[in-house]
Design a protein around this motif. Sequence first.
Motif, PDB file in Angstrom:
ATOM      1  N   THR A  10       0.851  -1.188   0.000  1.00 49.81           N
ATOM      2  CA  THR A  10       0.000   0.000   0.000  1.00 49.81           C
ATOM      3  C   THR A  10       0.886   1.236   0.000  1.00 49.81           C
ATOM      4  OG1 THR A  10      -0.104   0.020   2.422  1.00 49.81           O
ATOM      5  CG2 THR A  10      -1.907  -1.105   1.249  1.00 49.81           C
ATOM      6  N   VAL A  11       0.307   2.368  -0.375  1.00 48.16           N
ATOM      7  CA  VAL A  11       1.017   3.642  -0.332  1.00 48.16           C
ATOM      8  C   VAL A  11       0.852   4.266   1.047  1.00 48.16           C
ATOM      9  CG1 VAL A  11       1.182   5.973  -1.287  1.00 48.16           C
ATOM     10  CG2 VAL A  11       0.681   4.047  -2.800  1.00 48.16           C
ATOM     11  N   GLU A  12       1.965   4.495   1.737  1.00 46.22           N
ATOM     12  CA  GLU A  12       1.952   5.140   3.041  1.00 46.22           C
ATOM     13  C   GLU A  12       3.147   6.084   3.100  1.00 46.22           C
ATOM     14  OE1 GLU A  12      -0.487   4.692   5.017  1.00 46.22           O
ATOM     15  OE2 GLU A  12      -1.344   2.758   4.437  1.00 46.22           O
ATOM     16  N   ASP A  13       2.903   7.372   3.273  1.00 46.80           N
ATOM     17  CA  ASP A  13       3.993   8.340   3.337  1.00 46.80           C
ATOM     18  C   ASP A  13       4.569   8.352   4.755  1.00 46.80           C
ATOM     19  OD1 ASP A  13       5.752  10.461   3.125  1.00 46.80           O
ATOM     20  OD2 ASP A  13       4.372  11.708   1.981  1.00 46.80           O
ATOM     21  N   LEU A  14       5.842   8.001   4.875  1.00 43.77           N
ATOM     22  CA  LEU A  14       6.504   7.920   6.179  1.00 43.77           C
ATOM     23  C   LEU A  14       7.379   9.135   6.466  1.00 43.77           C
ATOM     24  CD1 LEU A  14       7.686   4.175   6.002  1.00 43.77           C
ATOM     25  CD2 LEU A  14       5.582   5.071   7.019  1.00 43.77           C
ATOM     26  N   THR A  15       7.430  10.080   5.536  1.00 43.00           N
ATOM     27  CA  THR A  15       8.394  11.182   5.626  1.00 43.00           C
ATOM     28  C   THR A  15       8.300  11.929   6.951  1.00 43.00           C
ATOM     29  OG1 THR A  15       8.113  11.447   3.236  1.00 43.00           O
ATOM     30  CG2 THR A  15       9.311  13.170   4.397  1.00 43.00           C
ATOM     31  N   ALA A  16       7.088  12.267   7.357  1.00 41.68           N
ATOM     32  CA  ALA A  16       6.913  13.068   8.574  1.00 41.68           C
ATOM     33  C   ALA A  16       7.128  12.261   9.845  1.00 41.68           C
ATOM     34  CB  ALA A  16       5.514  13.691   8.587  1.00 41.68           C
ATOM     35  N   ARG A  17       7.302  10.943   9.705  1.00 44.10           N
ATOM     36  CA  ARG A  17       7.477  10.084  10.877  1.00 44.10           C
ATOM     37  C   ARG A  17       8.955   9.902  11.243  1.00 44.10           C
ATOM     38  NH1 ARG A  17       3.063   6.615  11.175  1.00 44.10           N
ATOM     39  NH2 ARG A  17       3.950   5.929  13.158  1.00 44.10           N
ATOM     40  N   ARG A  18       9.819  10.640  10.609  1.00 43.96           N
ATOM     41  CA  ARG A  18      11.262  10.512  10.829  1.00 43.96           C
ATOM     42  C   ARG A  18      11.637  10.845  12.269  1.00 43.96           C
ATOM     43  NH1 ARG A  18      16.333  11.756   7.673  1.00 43.96           N
ATOM     44  NH2 ARG A  18      17.828  12.606   9.170  1.00 43.96           N
ATOM     45  N   THR A  19      12.505  10.018  12.838  1.00 42.95           N
ATOM     46  CA  THR A  19      13.180  10.344  14.092  1.00 42.95           C
ATOM     47  C   THR A  19      14.681  10.289  13.824  1.00 42.95           C
ATOM     48  OG1 THR A  19      13.119   8.016  14.803  1.00 42.95           O
ATOM     49  CG2 THR A  19      11.334   9.457  15.561  1.00 42.95           C
ATOM     50  N   GLU A  20      15.423  11.123  14.531  1.00 39.91           N
ATOM     51  CA  GLU A  20      16.852  11.236  14.263  1.00 39.91           C
ATOM     52  C   GLU A  20      17.640  10.197  15.047  1.00 39.91           C
ATOM     53  OE1 GLU A  20      19.813  14.688  15.234  1.00 39.91           O
ATOM     54  OE2 GLU A  20      18.719  15.202  13.393  1.00 39.91           O
ATOM     55  N   ILE A  45      21.490  10.314   9.916  1.00 38.56           N
ATOM     56  CA  ILE A  45      20.641   9.117   9.781  1.00 38.56           C
ATOM     57  C   ILE A  45      19.269   9.383  10.375  1.00 38.56           C
ATOM     58  CG2 ILE A  45      20.354   6.675  10.332  1.00 38.56           C
ATOM     59  CD1 ILE A  45      23.376   6.448  10.606  1.00 38.56           C
ATOM     60  N   GLY A  46      18.237   9.148   9.579  1.00 41.25           N
ATOM     61  CA  GLY A  46      16.865   9.238  10.048  1.00 41.25           C
ATOM     62  C   GLY A  46      16.226   7.865  10.050  1.00 41.25           C
ATOM     63  N   ALA A  47      15.346   7.611  11.030  1.00 38.70           N
ATOM     64  CA  ALA A  47      14.655   6.320  11.140  1.00 38.70           C
ATOM     65  C   ALA A  47      13.170   6.517  10.870  1.00 38.70           C
ATOM     66  CB  ALA A  47      14.866   5.721  12.531  1.00 38.70           C
ATOM     67  N   TYR A  48      12.595   5.565  10.141  1.00 42.43           N
ATOM     68  CA  TYR A  48      11.188   5.627   9.756  1.00 42.43           C
ATOM     69  C   TYR A  48      10.507   4.326  10.193  1.00 42.43           C
ATOM     70  CZ  TYR A  48      13.123   9.341   6.902  1.00 42.43           C
ATOM     71  OH  TYR A  48      13.793  10.475   6.488  1.00 42.43           O
ATOM     72  N   PRO A  49       9.377   4.396  10.907  1.00 40.38           N
ATOM     73  CA  PRO A  49       8.749   3.182  11.437  1.00 40.38           C
ATOM     74  C   PRO A  49       8.078   2.359  10.340  1.00 40.38           C
ATOM     75  CG  PRO A  49       7.329   5.060  11.841  1.00 40.38           C
ATOM     76  CD  PRO A  49       8.597   5.607  11.241  1.00 40.38           C
TER      77      PRO A  49
END
Length: 425
Positions: free
Chosen positions: A252-262, A267-271
């Motif tokens: 499915t299409v799910e935008d994770l961009t705003a879910r970034r944690t540093e 390096i950024g992490a995306y759930p």
Amino acid sequence: MATFRAEVFQNEFLPDGGTDVHAIVTVTAEGVGGAATTGGGVAEIIMIDTSGSMTGPMLAAAKHAAQVAVDTIPDGTWFAIVSGSHVAQRVFPYPNAPVAIVQMEPGAREEAKRAVARLSAQGGTAMSTWLRLADQIFATQPAATQRHAILLTDGKNESEPRAQLTSTIQAVTGRFQCDARGVGERWQVDELREIATALLGGVELIADPADIAKDFQALLATSLSRGVADAQLRVWTPQGGQVLFVRQVAPTVEDLTARRTEVTPLIGAYPTGAWADESRDYHVAVRVPSKTVGAEQLAARVQVAVADEVVASGLVKAAWSDDASLTARISPEVAHYTGQAELASAIQEGLAAKAAGDEATATVKLGRAVQLAAETGNEEATSKLRRVVEIEDEEHGTVRLKRGASRLDEMALDTASTKTSRVRR
């Protein structure tokens, strides 16, 4: 033992002055095994709409489905049941019980089904109270690292401002996963999509209440097949680099961009939530400073991390060239999923325009959706679009709005808009 691998598909060649690099990263998990219920690491909560609109056959079907779900949950799984209206109430364990969640065993199973049988419908609908209570219940059992909820409703979130629901969703994001289900035609797709998207779940229409039980069984089977409770997609970019977006694009299409944690400044992490044996595709776009023709650079390193341990890695490269035959090529994987993301937006925007009475915009957007569905081979989307529009020219996206399209047909198209067809390799 669970193993992950990451494969990168891209055209690494950029023209002189080029800065943006796109890649599709396919992450595959194997040997995951089922969720470890015997260790008490899995918790399930069922949230059932008991507002006044559920009176009659709808509530009877929901109660039956909840009882079937209780029979499906294996011994050792922590579980609870929430009744939701304009307020939320824990119905099992009983409100006067000393604990908020219990492990499934034969006695608890029978008592839970008796509690469900006593449910009655009254009041309005305020889903924020349901989500807050589920979060509070999960928090009482910190040993349960894999937390999953099912939310079932038949109506609009009419007893509170939308902003209240949104703020609650933001507050519980990352604390548990939630699949949302709407039964009948009176609920709002965008409300349940907001819940499911933030909580890494799915949203579906159940047109016939008789199908709720089958859907609940499938949801629980999927949840309990996920032997990895949580994984992160980590993206490293070089100094001066920038992540433009990170999207899950299949299934499915799910935008994770705003879910970034540093993780670190670079390096950024995306759930990504829990995993079973499966494969998912992610579209990663980064921007790097332009270099001279002939130069090469590592544009990004994409990693999969489980419990802070990197278990898979793939490289996204950039190479500058003045050979147009190299730089003009578009990776078929990138092209396919760019079209799929646009397809989801076109469907949702077209249906929103139709609901607002803007038939001209609706016709243009849904026509573009028809065109994109054909180009990307998304047969499910094409089939559902045919129930809402008359297709005159699929290739050029020429359509007419169907006057007899039912609300259920429109809702089925809307809920399926984010489902993608996998790229053919």
